[in-house]
Design a protein around this motif. Structure first.
Motif, PDB file in Angstrom:
ATOM      1  N   PRO A 120     -22.326   2.900 -10.322  1.00  0.00           N
ATOM      2  CA  PRO A 120     -22.178   4.037 -11.249  1.00  0.00           C
ATOM      3  C   PRO A 120     -20.910   3.957 -12.093  1.00  0.00           C
ATOM      4  O   PRO A 120     -20.910   4.369 -13.251  1.00  0.00           O
ATOM      5  N   PHE A 121     -19.832   3.416 -11.544  1.00  0.00           N
ATOM      6  CA  PHE A 121     -18.587   3.314 -12.313  1.00  0.00           C
ATOM      7  C   PHE A 121     -18.767   2.381 -13.498  1.00  0.00           C
ATOM      8  O   PHE A 121     -18.332   2.682 -14.619  1.00  0.00           O
ATOM      9  N   TRP A 122     -19.400   1.224 -13.257  1.00  0.00           N
ATOM     10  CA  TRP A 122     -19.610   0.263 -14.339  1.00  0.00           C
ATOM     11  C   TRP A 122     -20.541   0.829 -15.404  1.00  0.00           C
ATOM     12  O   TRP A 122     -20.321   0.640 -16.595  1.00  0.00           O
ATOM     13  N   ARG A 123     -21.593   1.541 -14.975  1.00  0.00           N
ATOM     14  CA  ARG A 123     -22.504   2.147 -15.958  1.00  0.00           C
ATOM     15  C   ARG A 123     -21.766   3.187 -16.795  1.00  0.00           C
ATOM     16  O   ARG A 123     -21.948   3.265 -18.014  1.00  0.00           O
ATOM     17  N   ALA A 124     -20.916   4.004 -16.137  1.00  0.00           N
ATOM     18  CA  ALA A 124     -20.154   5.013 -16.881  1.00  0.00           C
ATOM     19  C   ALA A 124     -19.182   4.353 -17.853  1.00  0.00           C
ATOM     20  O   ALA A 124     -19.005   4.810 -18.986  1.00  0.00           O
ATOM     21  N   PHE A 125     -18.559   3.245 -17.422  1.00  0.00           N
ATOM     22  CA  PHE A 125     -17.627   2.545 -18.291  1.00  0.00           C
ATOM     23  C   PHE A 125     -18.321   2.034 -19.542  1.00  0.00           C
ATOM     24  O   PHE A 125     -17.788   2.138 -20.653  1.00  0.00           O
TER      25      PHE A 125
END
Length: 247
Positions: free
Chosen positions: A48-53
């Motif tokens: 989820p962090f990479w997708r949000a980034f």
């Protein structure tokens, strides 16, 4: 069907717990699972962090593109009445004001929009000087630095506000700046209290306008240049006219 390569003998075979060729148990071989040697297993999906980034990155690029597009816009400047006799009237009014001040009589100098722009056109010289617009925005710029970036200036008077439309040079590109505000006299010094502004078609935050005007009017290098004569009791824009009240 998913296939796997044995980490010991290299035999390619269907997925399982042990090698069909050499019998090695994958989970025990070198104390790890065989995922390091799988050539057909898909990588794990992004977290989820990479997708949000990635979403924030693309939104930032899009916002930057919109900001640049708005800044580069050249909104139309409200026209000023092309009065060919405005300059002559300004000179007569200034002569009357001079005589009134010399004789000690109260006097009110009133200039309409066309007369103000005529006076500016005759008295402002926009010099070619080696200053960049960053010097004006980021530091306590002198009046000479401000003037050096300006290519054209027009003033519109509306009710009790002055609207200044400035064309300035930014690395060879003409940009338009609009500042709206109210003129006032404070402790014998001219002040402009900003009420709004735009760079191109991009609205400028009020806090940024307040900081910029403070640099121009309050810096030690500029302050004394905005001191008005002692005979001036008030200075303002009223009913679409520029008025200077002399004692």
């Amino acid at each position: 069907m998913d296939r796997i390569v044995c980490p010991k003998c290299g035999q390619r075979q269907p997925r399982g717990n042990e090698c069909h060729n050499c019998g090695v148990i994958f989970a025990r071989y070198r104390g790890r699972a065989p995922k390091a040697v799988q050539d057909s297993q898909e990588p794990p999906p992004p977290g989820p962090f990479w997708r949000a980034f990635r979403v924030v990155r693309w939104l930032s690029l899009g916002a930057m593109a919109v900001i640049i597009f708005l800044i580069l816009q050249q909104p139309a400047t409200p026209p000023v009445d092309p009065d060919p006799y405005a300059g002559e009237r300004v000179q007569r009014k200034l002569d009357e004001t001079r005589r009134a001040v010399q004789s000690g009589r109260p006097h009110v100098l009133e200039l309409n929009e066309a007369e103000v722009n005529s006076w500016l056109g005759k008295n402002l010289v926009f010099a070619e000087m080696p200053y960049e617009v960053e010097d004006v925005l980021e530091r306590e710029a002198s009046l000479e630095q401000v003037r050096s970036t300006v290519r054209n200036l027009q003033v519109n008077l509306s009710d009790d506000e002055v609207h200044a439309h400035v064309v300035f040079d930014f690395h060879g590109k003409d940009l338009k700046l609009e500042i709206r505000g109210k003129l006032s006299l404070l402790d014998g010094y001219l002040k402009l209290v900003p009420t709004g502004g735009k760079l191109g078609a991009l609205p400028i935050p009020r806090a940024a306008l307040d900081r910029a005007m403070s640099r121009v009017f309050n810096s030690p290098e500029n302050r004394e240049k905005f001191k008005v004569p002692d005979q001036v009791a008030d200075l303002r824009v009223e009913d679409g006219e520029f008025r200077v009240v002399y004692r």
